[in-house]
Structure formats: C-alpha cells, structure tokens
Write a protein that holds these residues in place. Structure first.
Motif, PDB file in Angstrom:
ATOM      1  N   GLU A 431      52.890  40.634  54.181  1.00 28.92           N
ATOM      2  CA  GLU A 431      53.503  39.396  53.721  1.00 28.92           C
ATOM      3  C   GLU A 431      53.284  39.247  52.218  1.00 28.92           C
ATOM      4  O   GLU A 431      52.317  39.765  51.660  1.00 28.92           O
ATOM      5  CB  GLU A 431      52.895  38.207  54.454  1.00 28.92           C
ATOM      6  N   ILE A 432      54.181  38.555  51.569  1.00 29.93           N
ATOM      7  CA  ILE A 432      54.030  38.269  50.139  1.00 29.93           C
ATOM      8  C   ILE A 432      53.049  37.117  49.987  1.00 29.93           C
ATOM      9  O   ILE A 432      53.292  36.013  50.486  1.00 29.93           O
ATOM     10  CB  ILE A 432      55.382  37.929  49.492  1.00 29.93           C
ATOM     11  N   VAL A 433      51.931  37.384  49.355  1.00 33.71           N
ATOM     12  CA  VAL A 433      50.891  36.371  49.190  1.00 33.71           C
ATOM     13  C   VAL A 433      51.105  35.644  47.865  1.00 33.71           C
ATOM     14  O   VAL A 433      51.067  36.265  46.797  1.00 33.71           O
ATOM     15  CB  VAL A 433      49.492  37.015  49.226  1.00 33.71           C
ATOM     16  N   GLU A 434      51.348  34.354  47.956  1.00 27.99           N
ATOM     17  CA  GLU A 434      51.457  33.540  46.746  1.00 27.99           C
ATOM     18  C   GLU A 434      50.063  33.142  46.300  1.00 27.99           C
ATOM     19  O   GLU A 434      49.269  32.604  47.081  1.00 27.99           O
ATOM     20  CB  GLU A 434      52.294  32.294  47.027  1.00 27.99           C
ATOM     21  N   THR A 435      49.719  33.434  45.078  1.00 25.95           N
ATOM     22  CA  THR A 435      48.380  33.151  44.575  1.00 25.95           C
ATOM     23  C   THR A 435      48.347  31.853  43.789  1.00 25.95           C
ATOM     24  O   THR A 435      49.349  31.440  43.187  1.00 25.95           O
ATOM     25  CB  THR A 435      47.892  34.305  43.688  1.00 25.95           C
ATOM     26  N   SER A 436      47.190  31.229  43.789  1.00 27.38           N
ATOM     27  CA  SER A 436      46.980  30.009  43.021  1.00 27.38           C
ATOM     28  C   SER A 436      46.924  30.319  41.526  1.00 27.38           C
ATOM     29  O   SER A 436      46.795  31.472  41.109  1.00 27.38           O
ATOM     30  CB  SER A 436      45.673  29.336  43.437  1.00 27.38           C
ATOM     31  N   THR A 437      46.983  29.264  40.767  1.00 27.93           N
ATOM     32  CA  THR A 437      46.806  29.371  39.321  1.00 27.93           C
ATOM     33  C   THR A 437      45.490  28.707  38.931  1.00 27.93           C
ATOM     34  O   THR A 437      44.912  27.912  39.686  1.00 27.93           O
ATOM     35  CB  THR A 437      47.959  28.711  38.555  1.00 27.93           C
ATOM     36  N   ALA A 438      45.027  29.040  37.750  1.00 29.42           N
ATOM     37  CA  ALA A 438      43.821  28.440  37.182  1.00 29.42           C
ATOM     38  C   ALA A 438      44.040  28.249  35.690  1.00 29.42           C
ATOM     39  O   ALA A 438      44.824  28.981  35.072  1.00 29.42           O
ATOM     40  CB  ALA A 438      42.603  29.332  37.428  1.00 29.42           C
ATOM     41  N   PRO A 439      43.372  27.272  35.080  1.00 34.92           N
ATOM     42  CA  PRO A 439      43.508  27.099  33.626  1.00 34.92           C
ATOM     43  C   PRO A 439      42.932  28.303  32.884  1.00 34.92           C
ATOM     44  O   PRO A 439      41.827  28.756  33.173  1.00 34.92           O
ATOM     45  CB  PRO A 439      42.687  25.839  33.336  1.00 34.92           C
ATOM     46  N   ALA A 440      43.697  28.831  31.955  1.00 33.33           N
ATOM     47  CA  ALA A 440      43.256  29.954  31.126  1.00 33.33           C
ATOM     48  C   ALA A 440      43.699  29.695  29.699  1.00 33.33           C
ATOM     49  O   ALA A 440      44.751  29.082  29.467  1.00 33.33           O
ATOM     50  CB  ALA A 440      43.842  31.267  31.639  1.00 33.33           C
ATOM     51  N   VAL A 442      45.407  30.745  26.638  1.00 32.65           N
ATOM     52  CA  VAL A 442      46.426  31.701  26.227  1.00 32.65           C
ATOM     53  C   VAL A 442      47.059  31.174  24.946  1.00 32.65           C
ATOM     54  O   VAL A 442      47.557  30.045  24.915  1.00 32.65           O
ATOM     55  CB  VAL A 442      47.508  31.885  27.318  1.00 32.65           C
ATOM     56  N   ASP A 443      46.992  31.982  23.896  1.00 35.41           N
ATOM     57  CA  ASP A 443      47.569  31.586  22.594  1.00 35.41           C
ATOM     58  C   ASP A 443      47.018  30.251  22.117  1.00 35.41           C
ATOM     59  O   ASP A 443      47.749  29.397  21.582  1.00 35.41           O
ATOM     60  CB  ASP A 443      49.095  31.526  22.687  1.00 35.41           C
ATOM     61  N   GLY A 444      45.712  30.049  22.327  1.00 33.26           N
ATOM     62  CA  GLY A 444      45.060  28.873  21.768  1.00 33.26           C
ATOM     63  C   GLY A 444      45.237  27.592  22.548  1.00 33.26           C
ATOM     64  O   GLY A 444      44.887  26.519  22.043  1.00 33.26           O
ATOM     65  N   ARG A 445      45.735  27.645  23.772  1.00 33.99           N
ATOM     66  CA  ARG A 445      45.875  26.422  24.566  1.00 33.99           C
ATOM     67  C   ARG A 445      45.704  26.772  26.046  1.00 33.99           C
ATOM     68  O   ARG A 445      45.804  27.928  26.434  1.00 33.99           O
ATOM     69  CB  ARG A 445      47.228  25.760  24.331  1.00 33.99           C
ATOM     70  N   PHE A 446      45.444  25.751  26.845  1.00 36.29           N
ATOM     71  CA  PHE A 446      45.275  25.958  28.277  1.00 36.29           C
ATOM     72  C   PHE A 446      46.629  26.057  28.953  1.00 36.29           C
ATOM     73  O   PHE A 446      47.490  25.192  28.792  1.00 36.29           O
ATOM     74  CB  PHE A 446      44.471  24.814  28.897  1.00 36.29           C
ATOM     75  N   GLU A 447      46.773  27.155  29.709  1.00 38.47           N
ATOM     76  CA  GLU A 447      48.002  27.397  30.458  1.00 38.47           C
ATOM     77  C   GLU A 447      47.625  27.816  31.881  1.00 38.47           C
ATOM     78  O   GLU A 447      46.608  28.468  32.096  1.00 38.47           O
ATOM     79  CB  GLU A 447      48.827  28.517  29.814  1.00 38.47           C
ATOM     80  N   PRO A 448      48.436  27.449  32.881  1.00 36.85           N
ATOM     81  CA  PRO A 448      48.169  27.921  34.244  1.00 36.85           C
ATOM     82  C   PRO A 448      48.540  29.400  34.391  1.00 36.85           C
ATOM     83  O   PRO A 448      49.633  29.807  33.998  1.00 36.85           O
ATOM     84  CB  PRO A 448      49.058  27.020  35.109  1.00 36.85           C
ATOM     85  N   ARG A 449      47.634  30.181  34.933  1.00 39.37           N
ATOM     86  CA  ARG A 449      47.887  31.596  35.161  1.00 39.37           C
ATOM     87  C   ARG A 449      47.374  31.985  36.557  1.00 39.37           C
ATOM     88  O   ARG A 449      46.339  31.512  37.009  1.00 39.37           O
ATOM     89  CB  ARG A 449      47.187  32.462  34.099  1.00 39.37           C
ATOM     90  N   ARG A 450      48.126  32.871  37.212  1.00 41.46           N
ATOM     91  CA  ARG A 450      47.742  33.306  38.547  1.00 41.46           C
ATOM     92  C   ARG A 450      46.468  34.155  38.466  1.00 41.46           C
ATOM     93  O   ARG A 450      46.237  34.868  37.485  1.00 41.46           O
ATOM     94  CB  ARG A 450      48.866  34.090  39.203  1.00 41.46           C
ATOM     95  N   PHE A 451      45.662  34.074  39.531  1.00 42.50           N
ATOM     96  CA  PHE A 451      44.397  34.790  39.509  1.00 42.50           C
ATOM     97  C   PHE A 451      44.042  35.289  40.903  1.00 42.50           C
ATOM     98  O   PHE A 451      44.517  34.781  41.923  1.00 42.50           O
ATOM     99  CB  PHE A 451      43.268  33.885  38.997  1.00 42.50           C
ATOM    100  N   THR A 452      43.220  36.317  40.945  1.00 36.07           N
ATOM    101  CA  THR A 452      42.542  36.775  42.154  1.00 36.07           C
ATOM    102  C   THR A 452      41.064  36.908  41.830  1.00 36.07           C
ATOM    103  O   THR A 452      40.676  36.975  40.657  1.00 36.07           O
ATOM    104  CB  THR A 452      43.081  38.127  42.653  1.00 36.07           C
ATOM    105  N   LEU A 453      40.247  36.948  42.860  1.00 36.77           N
ATOM    106  CA  LEU A 453      38.809  37.091  42.678  1.00 36.77           C
ATOM    107  C   LEU A 453      38.348  38.438  43.220  1.00 36.77           C
ATOM    108  O   LEU A 453      38.934  38.965  44.174  1.00 36.77           O
ATOM    109  CB  LEU A 453      38.046  35.990  43.421  1.00 36.77           C
ATOM    110  N   ARG A 454      37.317  38.968  42.605  1.00 34.85           N
ATOM    111  CA  ARG A 454      36.620  40.108  43.194  1.00 34.85           C
ATOM    112  C   ARG A 454      35.171  39.683  43.412  1.00 34.85           C
ATOM    113  O   ARG A 454      34.471  39.318  42.471  1.00 34.85           O
ATOM    114  CB  ARG A 454      36.699  41.349  42.311  1.00 34.85           C
ATOM    115  N   CYS A 455      34.771  39.726  44.677  1.00 34.79           N
ATOM    116  CA  CYS A 455      33.422  39.323  45.062  1.00 34.79           C
ATOM    117  C   CYS A 455      32.631  40.547  45.513  1.00 34.79           C
ATOM    118  O   CYS A 455      33.209  41.560  45.923  1.00 34.79           O
ATOM    119  CB  CYS A 455      33.475  38.280  46.186  1.00 34.79           C
ATOM    120  N   PHE A 456      31.299  40.422  45.464  1.00 32.54           N
ATOM    121  CA  PHE A 456      30.442  41.580  45.698  1.00 32.54           C
ATOM    122  C   PHE A 456      29.305  41.227  46.647  1.00 32.54           C
ATOM    123  O   PHE A 456      28.752  40.126  46.594  1.00 32.54           O
ATOM    124  CB  PHE A 456      29.872  42.099  44.378  1.00 32.54           C
TER     125      PHE A 456
END
Length: 840
Positions: A431-440, A442-456
């Motif tokens: 299935e196509i997994v839609e990922t959440s966004t988080a504030p990042a 980018v170019d000196g301002r906060f923009e929503p960007r998709r993210f994934t986590l890697r846990c250990f």
C-alpha cells in the motif's frame, strides 16, 4: 489570568511575533503534521524549541543552521552517496522531532515485540524450521533470499541470540498511527549518526534539550557494549568492529562507533583465523578477538564459506563461529528476515509466535509468489507500490527502488508484468503509505516536510531488549521518501523522546564489578600503526616543504622575477632544486633554465599536479586521517582537516601566511596527538614517522644546499630549517661556516630538529615496543636503529662529504623498510610458525 495555553513575549494585535514564536506562522497542512496535532502538553515544547533556535540565531534561523553545520564538520560527521568519490558532510537540521513519553511507550512496546518475533523467526529458519514445516512461512521466502546463509543452518550462536542489534524504519500516518516500513537485521546503519546528531545538537544549542526533558541516549550504548561482551568466553574480552573500509558509505559512522564504544576498528586484512580462533594482527603479534560487531554482509564475510571473490572478509571466520570461540553480532545470516516479502507474513507469524497481533503494523504487503495475493495486486495495480521481494534488481524495478503502479509508463509496465509472470516470487506490492510532516528549517524558515524515523534496539547484558530513547528522523526536501537511503536533498534530524524536566533515566546501567586497574592503551593493530607512521611522515614532509617555500618567498625579488640570470648558483637555485627533488616544484623548461624563485614557491603552494606540492601533501595526510578516525581526538581531527588558506600569486604576504599556517598546523597536530595518545605504541609510531622523515629530509637538504662548498646565505637557509639561527649565533658569534652548521644540523644529539636526535629518538621508541623474540636479542629494526645512532655519534663534522651523507640516507631508508617489515601488514604467505610469536 493564565488559562494554561503558552504565552509568548511579542504577541501583537496581528498575531504572534515570528521573532519570539517562529512557529506562530508555520504553514501546517490540513492533517498529518506532528506539531499541528500535538497534545496540549507537547505543543508548548515545540514552540519552546523553535523560539530557542531563533534566539540562538539572533532572529535568523539560517544562522543556527550554519552554526550547526560547522559543528558537524568539526565532529567529522560525513557519509557517501552511491558513486561518490569523496565524503560529504552529514546533513543535519537543527529542529528535532519531539515525541512524548506516553506515545513513545507504545512504540517501545511494539518495537520490542517485533524484535522478539524476528529473533524467533531467524532462529527457527536456521534450526528446526517448524514455521516452514507447519505452513506458516513459505520455504521460498527463506531459501530465495540472498541473505540466507545455508552454511549457518544448525549453527547456534553463543548465548543463543541471532540478533544483538536491530534497526526499524517507522512512518507516521496522517491520523497519527505508526507503521513499520522496513526491518534492518543485517546492519543497523544510522545508529552512529543518531549518537553524533545528538552530540552536534547539544554542542550547538547548549542545555536546550535538557531543558525540555529529552531522554539521554548514552546509556543505550553502554547496554549495547555490555550486551555484545556478554556472549564472549573471556571475562575481559577484546571486541572488534569489522568494517568494509573507508570507501563504504557509512565508514565515518563505523569509526565514530568504534571510538565511542572502545572497540577496535578492524578490516578483514587485519584479522586471521588460527586453530578455530580469530586474531588481530598487532605490533605485539597476534592477539585474540573474542567478539565481532560486523558491518559486512554475510556473503562477503568469509571467502571460504561464501563468496570466494570477497576481498573484505576473513578466511575461516565461519569456522571460528562453529568452534564456539567467537561471538558475532549480528549472527551471519540474520538478514534473511529483511526481505520486503517477509512483511506479508509477519502479522500471521505474530499470532502464531506471540499469540496476539502486531502492536506496530506493517504497511499492507502482498507477496506475488502466492496466486490469490498476486491476483489482488494486479487488480489494484494503480493503487499500489511495486518492489523487489529481496531488494535486488528485477525486470521493471531497478535495484533498491520502489515504483508506484500508476506512475509507471506503459512500455515499462509491460517489462514489469512480463517479469512478474516469469518469476512472481521476486515481486511484492505494498500500500502507498502517506507520511506525516514535521517542522523543518528550510531556507531560513519553518516549513512542513515529510519524515520517517529510524529507531534502534540492542540486547543488554541480561539478554533483554533495550530501545534507544531517540534515534534520527530522515527529512525530505522533495516531499516524498521513496528509498531507505539518504538521497541528495534529504537531511536528518534528532529524535527526542520528551519526559519533561526532572525525569528519571530510562536505561539503568547494569550492575558491574569494578575492573582491575591497568595501564596502557590496548594492542595496536598493524594497519593502524602503518597509518600513524605515515601520518607522521606526511606531516613532517609538509612542514619542511613549507619552510623551504617560505625561505624562497622571503628572499625572492617578488612576482616580477629575476632581472637577470645569475652568474653563479644561488641559495634560491639550490632550494628550488631541492623542491624539484621532492616533487614540489616543476622541472625547468629549456626556455627558462633558471626559473624565478617566486614562481617555484607559487607552484609548490598551488599546483595540484605536482606529487609533492603542499596541497597534494595535505590531501594525502587527510586521506590517511580518514583511516584513523577512531584514534584521532576531535581537536586533532579539526587540525588535520583544516584547509590551506587561499593564496594570491602576486602577493608575497599571502604566500608567507600560508606557509606559516602549514608549519603551525603541523606543530599543533603533533602536540595534540602527543597529548591525547599518551606514551602508547600509537604515539610512538606517529613520532617515529616524524623522526624518520625529518632525518631523511635534513640529509637531502644538506646534500642539496652544501654540495662541497656553501656561502653564508646557503648555510643560513640550512639553519633556518632546524630553527637554529639564534642558537648558532649565541654559540659561535660569527657568520655560518660549513662544519659548525653541519654539526648542529646532523650530529648534535641535543638539537631537536637535527639528524642525530632523530636517530636516538627512533631507537628509544623501538626499544619500548613489544618484542616477539624470546632469546633476549634485539629485533632487526632496533638493532639497525642502534647501529645508526652509534654511527652518527662516531662522525666528525669535517668528515661529512657526499658519500658519507648518502650512506646515512641509505641506512635511514633501510631502517624504515625494516620497521615496515616487522610491524606493518604484509601479504599473507605460508611460513613456519615463529616460536617467539605468542598468541594471547
């Protein structure tokens, strides 16, 4: 009154002031943003972190990014993309991803459940194979995997655990639900970057993370270290981290991990198997390795057991595993459960093994090796993502990639469908997994960007799984995350699990007995000794080359060149000839038999085509330093990696400044290494490299500058190379003469930059190194060094003619070769056992 909502200084009639609340203007998407959907106790923490970052950047978020980038560079964080010839800085954003303790508790439980499940599946595949026999797992899913190691069937690991370290990729959906994207049971790539991300962020933001109650992750690495040591037979084991080498994409990460954990960073050629035990080649002979954390695929780990063409493995390693004398994390063959196709069966296996559903579900997966699932995947072709079952290259899908069915062009779709019809077991649909966004930022301002986590996760000393209370987030600038690899425009962010202020530690240190007191820095691998020796040699070569260039510039007529060709050979001509001899200056052309000294100096400082020029020597030293990442302190690393400042060929001052920087940097590196290494074998090889190179170059300088006769200017230049002008003047109160100058430069044992001092220094270092002979006689390098020291001590300055100087050069070269034969890695060749080489 305060209603409990966060109040920010600077709120105005028109809304929050972006200077004090930069997230006040954050363009959050309608759904799925982790910040916008944060709970009432987490939202203020997001605002607090954003405001603090803005304050640290003095209102300019781009400034805090630049500051963080400098810290990343100082820490030596780097990686390679596929096809890169050079390392690039590790991309880290300053805004962390925050997760509250209650949400993390659910993730932690799900991760541990999944780790236990995969351990059970791996153990069953390599032993009773009940899951296959009872029809819960298709046999083709195991045997068809390139990570299945048939020779490991029936081979039980020490301690009984196939998995010691485990990584998981997670995605957060638009409604806040978490799904597993991938399991990583072969190599937990990223675990070192998670540690270094936290270190870099703390260095850049001070106590910001502690102020919001972010859990510490250092205890996790202690648990990992003790867990790997637990399976070793000896109570005080020697553990190695097996790396493919510096051209591997994550080699910097592996070096940082080895340094942090206290493991020996070793390559396959450092190791050998004797009588069912693994040994590392050290300057003190073969020393036993009890445990190995491998960062090499199973297929490459042992050319005798698997791929015979492997150049990075250790012949006989599996035999050492079979003998029970070696613990390996993770156990060879553990990657068999990494295939995408395995995800289709884990929900059923969870019910069979654990009696309940997966706490963290997979992305829904259809393995096309089954008819019903294949038919459903074809019927929903445009709604699904297609990929290789075993992550290899298959028709229609390049290696490691995924393809959205609806976006595949018609001609490529035909290729994919034909391949699927021929070998359906090679394909999966998800299935196509839609990922959440988080504030990042980018170019000196906060923009929503998709993210994934890697846990250990790692097993502690008691065998129980411990989850790192953090990890790292992969942030996409392009709005999608199609592969598991860092791509060109992606960057990482620290993952912070937040408890609030005053929270307790999340990982308890194990109850340990204090170790017995001992001294010394452990055994030095032969390859590391070789690299340290040559780091010293290149550093000293740089130093003396820069000194000669500086003398040329200071005594030249400037960029205008000579007004006329001199009638006699000048000091500048002799120094220029010496630079040409060292490969630092071009050979003179027929049109210009006497090139201007200034031009020769410029070439030595800027010409990257000359093998001995200063920029090329700096590059060589930096390349060797890459191999010593686990042994260099952060200050030493920064000093070695410091670039040559820009020079202006028409401005003599910039040329002199560049030479001064090179000389100063060499002194700084030597002092830093001397301070940080103690008087260990590592320091001795580095210092011997300096001494051998300094002695050789001083002999060459004496031959070039004083060829039977020399002017006062010539002799002053030679004194300048040893910083001896002031001492000469205080000692003789006259102009330089040949015999006194040569005595200072070559024969005076009290002159720290002279030849005699170097010979004595090398002999002292060799005498302090481990001796493999049991008869009490000195080994060849020490014997040769003592003979050279005695020979120099018996010379008189009046007798130093060309033949004598050349003889000393030959002796020094032979000594260097003997050191290499005795202490450095040599090609494997059949040889009788040396009765003096003890195995310990």
């Amino acid at each position: 009154m305060n209603d409990g909502s966060p109040v920010f200084q600077g709120d105005t009639l028109f809304g929050p002031d972006p200077g004090s609340d930069p997230l006040g203007w954050y363009p959050a998407p309608e759904s799925g943003d982790i910040f916008a959907s944060a709970s009432s106790d987490m939202a203020p923490l997001w605002h607090r972190v954003a405001a603090a970052l803005c304050q640290l950047g003095e209102g300019n978020l781009g400034q805090i990014q630049s500051y963080l980038d400098r810290n990343v560079e100082d820490l030596g964080l780097a990686f390679r993309l596929t096809g890169d010839e050079r390392e690039r800085p590790w991309p880290l954003g300053p805004m962390p991803v925050l997760i509250g303790a209650s949400e993390w508790d659910v993730l932690e439980a799900g991760l541990i459940q999944r780790a236990e499940l995969l351990e059970h599946v791996v153990a069953d595949i390599y032993s009773a194979q009940n899951l296959v026999g009872e029809g819960h797992l298709p046999a083709a899913l195991a045997s068809g995997s390139p990570n299945f190691a048939r020779k490991m069937v029936g081979l039980r690991p020490p301690g009984g655990y196939h998995l010691r370290v485990y990584a998981v990729d997670l995605a957060r959906g638009p409604n806040g639900e978490w799904r597993v994207l991938a399991d990583r049971t072969r190599l937990p790539t990223g675990i070192g970057y998670a540690l270094e991300n936290r270190l870099a962020l703390i260095r850049s933001t001070g106590n910001l993370l502690a102020g919001i109650g972010a859990r510490r992750i250092t205890e996790f690495f202690e648990a990992l270290r003790f867990g790997i040591a637990e399976d070793c037979q000896r109570s005080d084991p020697r553990i190695g981290l097996l790396t493919p080498g510096r051209f591997n994409q994550s080699y910097p990460e592996q070096a940082h991990l080895a340094r942090h954990l206290g493991f020996s960073l070793v390559e396959g050629r450092d190791l050998t198997v004797r009588d069912g035990r693994l040994y590392v080649r050290t300057v003190a002979g073969l020393k036993r390795i009890d445990g190995l954390w491998r960062w090499i695929n199973t297929a490459d780990i042992d050319p005798l057991a698997f791929d015979q063409h492997s150049q990075i493995g250790v012949a006989g390693l599996i035999e050492a595993c079979r003998s029970g004398q070696l613990s390996v994390a993770n156990w060879p063959g553990a990657g068999v459960v990494e295939s995408r196709a395995m995800s289709a069966f884990l929900p059923r296996l969870a019910q069979v093994v654990t009696g309940g559903p997966l706490i963290l579900p997979n992305a829904a997966t259809w393995w096309c090796g089954q008819k019903a699932e294949r038919d459903e995947a074809l019927a929903r072709f445009d709604e699904l993502v297609f990929a290789s079952s075993f992550r290899g290259s298959i028709p229609g899908i390049p290696e490691g990639s995924t393809r959205i069915g609806a976006q595949i062009p018609p001609e490529e779709r035909v290729v994919l469908l034909q391949g699927l019809a021929r070998r359906p077991m090679d394909y999966v649909a998800q299935e196509i997994v839609e990922t959440s966004t988080a504030p990042a930022i980018v170019d000196g301002r906060f923009e929503p960007r998709r993210f994934t986590l890697r846990c250990f996760l790692a097993r502690g000393a008691n065998g129980q799984w411990v989850v790192m209370p953090g990890g790292f987030a992969r942030i996409s600038k392009q709005g999608h995350l199609r592969t598991a690899l860092m791509e060109r425009d992606d960057f990482s962010a620290d993952l912070c699990v937040v408890d609030g202020q005053g929270s307790a530690r999340t990982v308890r240190p194990p109850n340990l007995d204090p170790p017995s007191v001992r001294r010394g820095g452990g055994q030095l691998p032969s390859q590391a000794a070789d690299n340290l020796f040559w780091l010293g040699r290149y550093g000293e070569r740089l130093n003396l080359t820069a000194r000669i260039v500086r003398i040329l510039v200071e005594n030249s007529d400037g960029p205008a060149g000579r007004a006329a060709v001199p009638e006699a050979v000048t000091t500048a001509d002799r120094l220029a000839a010496l630079l040409r001899q060292w490969g630092a200056a071009p050979a003179p052309t027929k049109e210009e038999a006497h090139p201007a000294p200034h031009d020769m100096a410029v070439a030595a400082l800027t010409d990257k085509t000359l093998n001995g020029s200063i920029p090329v020597l700096i590059e060589k030293a930096q390349q060797i330093a890459l191999l010593l990442r686990d042994r260099l302190s952060r200050d030493s690393w920064r000093a070695v990696q410091r670039p040559l400042p820009p020079v202006d060929a028409m401005d003599s001052d910039t040329l002199i400044d560049a030479c001064d920087m090179v000389v100063g940097r060499g002194a700084a590196v030597a002092q830093l290494l001397s301070d940080n290494m103690g008087r260990s074998a590592a320091w001795r090889f580095f210092d011997m490299g300096i001494a051998i190179e300094r002695g050789s170059m001083m002999l060459q300088a004496a031959q070039a500058i004083v060829p039977g006769s020399a002017s006062a200017e010539d002799l002053t230049a030679l004194l300048d190379l040893i910083d001896g002008i002031s001492l000469y003047r205080s000692r003789y109160l006259t102009i330089p003469f040949i015999a006194p100058v040569l005595d200072m430069a070559l024969l005076d044992p009290a002159e720290p930059r002279g030849l005699a001092y170097q010979a004595k220094r090398v002999a002292e270092h060799l005498a302090a190194l481990p001796d493999l002979r049991e008869d009490g006689l000195p080994e060849e390098p020490l014997r040769m060094a003592q003979m050279l020291d005695a020979k120099i001590g018996g010379l008189d300055a009046e007798d130093l003619d060309t033949n004598v100087l050349q003889g000393l050069r030959d002796d020094l070269g032979a000594l260097s070769a003997a050191i290499g034969r005795r202490y450095f890695l040599q090609p494997d060749r059949p040889a009788p056992r040396d009765p003096g080489a003890l195995l310990a």
